[in-house]
Each structure stands twice: as structure tokens, then as C-alpha cells.
Design a protein around this motif. Sequence first.
Motif, short mmCIF file in Angstrom:
data_model
loop_
_atom_site.label_atom_id
_atom_site.label_comp_id
_atom_site.label_asym_id
_atom_site.label_seq_id
_atom_site.Cartn_x
_atom_site.Cartn_y
_atom_site.Cartn_z
N GLN A 175 8.96 52.86 -14.05
CA GLN A 175 10.31 52.49 -14.49
C GLN A 175 11.16 52.00 -13.32
OE1 GLN A 175 11.23 52.26 -17.58
NE2 GLN A 175 9.45 53.25 -18.51
N SER A 176 10.97 52.63 -12.19
CA SER A 176 11.86 52.30 -11.09
C SER A 176 11.21 52.68 -9.77
CB SER A 176 13.19 53.04 -11.25
OG SER A 176 13.97 52.96 -10.08
N LEU A 177 11.54 51.95 -8.75
CA LEU A 177 11.17 52.31 -7.38
C LEU A 177 12.41 52.55 -6.55
CD1 LEU A 177 8.21 49.92 -6.42
CD2 LEU A 177 8.14 52.40 -6.54
N GLY A 178 13.52 52.80 -7.20
CA GLY A 178 14.76 53.02 -6.46
C GLY A 178 15.15 51.74 -5.74
N ASP A 179 15.48 51.90 -4.49
CA ASP A 179 15.90 50.73 -3.72
C ASP A 179 14.75 50.14 -2.91
OD1 ASP A 179 17.55 52.53 -0.96
OD2 ASP A 179 15.57 52.70 -1.90
N VAL A 180 13.54 50.54 -3.24
CA VAL A 180 12.37 50.03 -2.52
C VAL A 180 11.83 48.82 -3.26
CG1 VAL A 180 10.01 50.56 -1.80
CG2 VAL A 180 11.79 52.29 -1.61
N ALA A 181 11.48 47.81 -2.51
CA ALA A 181 10.92 46.60 -3.12
C ALA A 181 9.55 46.92 -3.71
CB ALA A 181 10.78 45.52 -2.06
N PRO A 182 9.09 46.12 -4.67
CA PRO A 182 7.74 46.33 -5.19
C PRO A 182 6.74 46.48 -4.06
CG PRO A 182 8.84 44.65 -6.47
CD PRO A 182 9.77 45.01 -5.35
N ILE A 183 5.83 47.43 -4.23
CA ILE A 183 4.85 47.72 -3.19
C ILE A 183 3.66 46.82 -3.42
CG2 ILE A 183 3.37 49.50 -2.22
CD1 ILE A 183 5.45 51.55 -3.19
N ILE A 184 3.39 45.99 -2.45
CA ILE A 184 2.42 44.92 -2.64
C ILE A 184 1.16 45.19 -1.86
CG2 ILE A 184 2.00 42.46 -2.24
CD1 ILE A 184 4.99 42.03 -2.70
N GLY A 185 0.04 45.24 -2.57
CA GLY A 185 -1.27 45.34 -1.94
C GLY A 185 -2.04 44.06 -2.17
N THR A 186 -3.30 44.06 -1.80
CA THR A 186 -4.06 42.82 -1.91
C THR A 186 -4.46 42.52 -3.35
OG1 THR A 186 -6.04 44.06 -1.36
CG2 THR A 186 -4.98 42.87 0.44
N THR A 187 -4.78 43.52 -4.18
CA THR A 187 -5.12 43.27 -5.58
C THR A 187 -4.29 44.10 -6.54
OG1 THR A 187 -6.90 44.90 -5.45
CG2 THR A 187 -7.51 42.59 -5.11
N THR A 188 -3.60 45.09 -6.08
CA THR A 188 -2.75 45.92 -6.95
C THR A 188 -1.33 45.95 -6.43
OG1 THR A 188 -3.27 47.95 -5.74
CG2 THR A 188 -4.72 47.37 -7.58
N ARG A 189 -0.42 46.23 -7.34
CA ARG A 189 0.99 46.30 -6.96
C ARG A 189 1.68 47.38 -7.76
NH1 ARG A 189 3.24 40.13 -5.93
NH2 ARG A 189 1.47 39.48 -4.63
N GLN A 190 2.75 47.90 -7.18
CA GLN A 190 3.64 48.81 -7.91
C GLN A 190 4.91 48.02 -8.18
OE1 GLN A 190 1.85 51.27 -8.44
NE2 GLN A 190 0.48 51.28 -6.66
N VAL A 191 5.06 47.61 -9.44
CA VAL A 191 6.19 46.75 -9.81
C VAL A 191 6.91 47.39 -10.99
CG1 VAL A 191 6.90 44.46 -10.57
CG2 VAL A 191 4.92 44.72 -9.06
N PRO A 192 8.18 47.69 -10.88
CA PRO A 192 8.90 48.27 -12.01
C PRO A 192 8.74 47.43 -13.26
CG PRO A 192 10.23 48.41 -10.04
CD PRO A 192 9.02 47.59 -9.70
#
Lengths: 394, 460
Positions: A176-193
Amino acid sequence: SSFGKDFGALTLPKVSLSYVISDESFFPRSSLLSSLRLRASTGESAVQPGPTDALLTYGTATWNDGAADLPGVVFTSLGNSALTPERGRETEAGFEIGLLKSMVNLEFTYYEKLSTNGLLSRTLPPSVGGPATQLGNLASVSNRGFEYLLNLKLIDGVNFGADFIMNGSRNVNRLQSLGDVAPIIGTTTRQVPGFPVNGYWARPITGYSDANNDGILVASEVTVGPNFEYVGVQLPVHEMTFQGGFEFWRRRIRVSALVDRKTGHHILNGTDRIRCESRLNCRGVADRNAPLWEQARAVAVRLDPSRTQFGFMEAADFTRLREVSINAQLPQSWARAMKGRDVSVTLAARNLKLWTIYSGIDPESNYLSGTGFQSDFQTQPPPAYYTIRFNYGF
Amino acid sequence: MTTTRFLPRRLARLSLAAVAAFGLNACSGETALLDVDAPQVLLPDDITGAAGASALRNGVRSRVFGISSGGENLWLLGGLLADEWRGGDTFVQRQTIDQRVTLEDNSFLFSPYRGSVRVREEAFDAIARIREVNAATASTVTSPIGELFTHSAYALVLLAEHFCSPMPISGYGPGGIEPAAPISRDSVLRLALAYTDSALANRVGPDSAAVRQYASVIRGRILVNLGQFAQAAAAVAGVPTTFTNRTAHSINVGDNQIWALGVSARRYVLGDGEGTNGINFVAANDPRVRFSAAGASFDGSITNGRYPTNYDRFSGVNVASGVEARLIEAEAALNAGDAPGMYTILNTLRATTALYACPSHITGCTVTALPALVDPGTAAGRQDDLMRERAFWMFGTGHRLGDLRRLVRQYGRTATSVYPTGAYVRQAGAQYGTAFVLPIPIEERNNPLYASAVCTNLNP
């Protein structure tokens, strides 16, 4: 302490209610309905971080001056003095119903869980020059879905019995949210709200066409989109098991079978990816009669400037005949001779047959065993195996 | 119908009491039960005094080791992008760098970038501790500080020579991470230059001369990158040719990775005229880059590969040296129009066989002095000679990619005449790409000040 220095105490309330409404005098009697229980609960839980996650720590290192090894100390963890527990609030409601004198039992539960202050390792930019990650209370994650169980006593006789159980679940996960952190970007996976945790992201193959009809795709015949897009979720959305059994010979022999089914998820077919990209021995590269979709993904990963792995992030729906077993209760006289209460023998065979849309060897091949996420990378699939078990009760 | 069993009342009361006791204990703030010794965890307060400062300094040295011959970092990856090495295994991360098509999501890029910046971050931590100790003990010894500043400068010059510009140099402090906006390559170099100023101003102590020489060579290297050749020569003037600052290997600290990934594992194959423009490291048969008999690479894709043998498993490698100082002077002479001066320097080095003596681990090795170079009389020819000498003298030590970039940036060559180009022989039908530098790793997009200014200028 596991927690940052500012942490105090934690309250985790829980309340649950269960109501066997069918026992009430006002409840209409029916030969069809044996029992009905209504239940609901709500409560909070917490997850604590590791014992040293909050701490800024150093580690040991060794350096050689040309004559001898010398001890050194290097910075290893940023820690996080503001670390707090991850909290989850879950609400669920459901029922249990018995029909036909409990020959049929059905359970159903709907749940919603919202985790806040989610403990998530944030990838630190390499320009920070510190550790690669830092644990923080970053995430708000929701999980909602339902679970069900259907238990059928098809035949319940003295000499013969038959039963069937189906249970399953469906879960939808969202960051739902990562607070004030930008989406966490990896090479094949990401954490995107707005998307599932650890979702697959890649630049998509938007089209391919054998323009010259020679049966072989080249780079100019495959198009790849310019931007990374969400591909799919790593964890199954829907999981089901089906188990049926027959008992005979005064119900001393039981034959049963178990079928597993999981759907809605994706796996990165790393085995075929590296075979296409590097070793050049996958079907899409080596077989001129390979289907165009296989050629397209090979071309995209090998020759397109994007080197996109999109084509290898495959749907991994599967059904597996998980187990077939025979259990035999041995005569009571045998048990008494062994000073026991009961004795039985079980013959079982597991992982016998797979049906899947996944093109790799097996959707349960897992290079990352223990992480909860599947990754097929030159890993042996779960083998079929056979067991005999002797059960002795005393 | 279910039945419920209750605890006997006495037991229930006892249970409640126990729960209450623990609950009260927790509420009262008593933490004695929670105090646990964890000797494997080192906290900042555990690293104190002179011993702690020394340990931090050694830690920085181990980090420098890691970004040099102790790890697969820019020394190897930069050479792979250039013409020192060819890829000989199945790792696509190496293959795309070798083919010059590498992308920001190449997972091999993260460690080199982070490793270089962490030298600086940890050096500053160590410097602060040393200063605390000096203040507490009234010590005037500052050469460790000078060494640490030089390590920081060295790490930044590696970044500037290898990665896309502009690039961020962030950090962390007591309040957490401190992300920074990208800065130009020249800004990174000037920052490194400032560190060498600090190094030269902090070298009182028993190893003052070594710190001065180390800082001077790195300073010269920076100035060469900035195109300030005369100043570079002045910076290194007092460095003896015999000076070396070397890594050292052992069982505990780890193998020489040039050896490990080269002649041992054969994942890196010695370049030999790679991509038409590459230097013929094999055909030249030069004692400065001795090599093995022909053999297949790790994946068999190169059947007649050669692998450098001047280093064995525990051989040290020069991070900075007096030879580099002489080469900087030679380049300054070239840029000053003094071709004879340049060739005098180069030929003096070539005639000094001790500088390329046979390593003890190569049996039957003999040394013949390199023949003197003859001035070809053209600017391009002289530049070629200089860069070729630099390539052989400093093979595999993280200089070659920076030199290729300078050939384009400072000497006006076209990139297609300098970098490997044309058919990429490891894959049928494939061509070399157009990468001239390493891209900033994709993980840097987690820096909010970089995410909006992703480096796309991949020109030399």
C-alpha cells in the motif's frame, strides 16, 4: 534490544467471537442442517526485527601488509535507531456449517489484514558507500482473501468408507505504501506501492512477427516496450488441495490421493534465460522449428538493447498429483504381540504427475529455497519418491 | 457437543500470579533479564583508543584491497569493457560488459560502485578516530591520516575513470544516509584532488615518505585525467621509480583475483587485438604481460585463450608505483611537445629489466631487455606508443579504460578507432555495442536525487 532506543511497550489487543447459532432454541430445525457456527475475530499482532537490526555495527576484516595478516574493522550495518515492530491488524469472519448429519462440512473464512510499519530491507543506493540494505519500518502491506474447506463423508459404513476433502485459499497481496521512500528497484523485481510485494517488472515484448516468413525471428522482428511494466506476482494467488480416500475391508485398508493446485503466480525461468542468453542452447536459439514465442524471448534477451527478461517471467499455474498412499491397519493381535495399541503400515508415492502451463522443467524448482519465493535457476525439481512407513502406537 | 476443562483453581491462581509477576517486571523497566553479551557484535563504543583507530585504518586498507586485486571490481570489469580481457565464461553480466552492451541492471556493477565510495566513507570514520586519539595523546603523527586521504582519492579516481558522468557520491552520517545529487566527472576528480592536498598536508610520521609518494602518484593520475599534464608531472617529480604501493594476498585475506579469474578459473581471457583496435597483448610477447600456454576458456567458447602469469595466487599488485609516475612525466613531455623527452623516459623504463623481472613462480623464465622505442615522428604514433606503454606497464590495474576515454576526450580520437569494435566473435552474428563507460547501477535509482537525473551520457 531488537528495537530502537525510543521504543517502549506494545499493546496487542485481540477479541474473537464464536456463536453456535444452531444450538439456539429459535433456530429452525432441519434434517438438512446439522450445525451452524458463526465466528469473527479481530486483533493485532507484531513482528519484531532481528536482535541486532537496530544497531549500527562493525565487523572484522583482515589486511595483509606484505609480511603478516593484520586485524581490521569495517563498517557492516547502518542499523536503524527508529526501528519499531511491524504491526498487523487482521479482521476475519466466517462460518462452519454441517449438513446432512455432518456428512457434509463446509468452513469459510474471509479475512483482511493490514500490516503497517512493515519491516522491509530498503536497497541503499551504492553511492552511499555503506551496506547494501537498511531495515526500516517502510511498508504498509495488505493481504485479503478467503479460505475454505469442504469435507464430505461420502460413505460412512462399517466395512466401507469414502471421503473427499477440498480446501483452498485465495490471497491478494498489495504494497500500500512505502512512506516517503521511492519504489525499491531491483534488476527483476520491485517494491512499488499499489502492486504486490516483490512483483516482477520488465520491459515487455510488445510484439513479434516473422516478416520474411523464414521461420526464424531476428532482432528487427521483435519489439520491446520502452518502460518497465509490472508482469506478475511471485506468490500463488489461489491454492487448492483435493484429497479423496476409500476405506475397505472393515475399513482397515485406506487408499487415498492428494492433488495440489496453485495458480495466479509467475516464476522467472532463469534456467532457460541463461541458456538462451549465454549458453545459446535453448530451444528458441537452437531449434529453427521452435515456436515464435520462444524465439522472440530469446531474441529479446540476447539481441535487443534492453536485454529484457520479460519472456522468461512465466505464468506458473500447475496441478500436481502430490501423493497416492495405501495405509493398512494390521490386526490387533499383532499390536498386542508388540505390546502396542495399534500398528499400521503406509506405502506412499509423492510428486507423481504434473500438469502445468509453465515451460520450464518444473514450477516448483527453487533456487532460492527458504526465502518463500520461487526461482528456477538450474535447480532440480522436487523428485518423485516412494516411502514405506511403519506406525506403532503404544 | 464440546466440553471444557478448567484448571484447578489453585493452579489457575498460581498461573495468574506468574503472569502478573512477569508483566509487572516488564512494566517496571527492569532490563537485567534482557542484558546479553554478544561478543560477535561490534558497536561503535567497542572501537576506541589507538587500537580501535588502527583497526579502522586496517579496515580501510582491506576495502582498498577489495576494489583492487582482491575482488572482481573495476580493475577487471574496466579491462573487460576495454581490450585487456575477453569474457570466457557463461555469466551474462561479464559477457555484456565484454560486448560493450552493458546496461544499468547489470548486477556486477553494484559492488564496484559501492566498494569505491565505501573506501571514502570508512576512511573518514577512521580519520576522525585517529584525530581523537591524537588529541587525547598529544600525538603529532598524521601519516595514517594522509594515507587514508590518499585511499579516498584513489577510490574516487577509479569511479571517475570508469563510470558514467555525472555520478552521485553520497554518504551516511549519524542521522542516516545522506543522498547526493550527481556531479560531473571533473567535479569528482577535483574532490579527489582535494583529498590528495589533505594527504600531503597530513604525513608526519615514520611512513611520511611512503604517504607522500603514494599521494603524489594518485595526484598525478588525477591531474592527467583533468588534462593538466605539466602539473601532473610536477606532482610526481619526487617519486622514485622503485616506489610501489601494492596489495598483498594471503590465505586469510583472499586470492589475487587476476590470477583467480584469469589463469586459474579462465573466466577472463587475455585480450589480443580484441575488436580490431585492441592491443595485441599476446602477440607482442612482452615480459610485462607474460602469459600461459594456450587453453580453453572456462566455457570452452575460446579454445586458444591465453592467461596472464605474472601473478600467482598470492602475488601483490601495484596500486600506485614509480613506474606510473614516470609514465605521467612521459605524457607531460608529449603534451609539451618534447617527444625526445618522452622517449627517453619510456626507453629508460624499458631498459630496466628489474622492473619486469621473472616472478619466482615461473620456472625457466628468462628476461631480455625490451628494445628501445623509435620515435615514429607523428603525433598519433607517439600517442599510440605512450598509451601502449601504459597498457603494458599497468596491465590489469584499472588504468586502461580511463586511457581509452582520454584518447577520445583529450587526444581527439574517434571512439570507434579506440574501443573494440566490429564483429563480436563469441556470438555468431553479434556485434560490439556502443558502451564507452560503465553505467551507474540501477540500484542508484533508490537515490531520490539521482532518480530524476539518471546518467544517460555514456560518451567517453
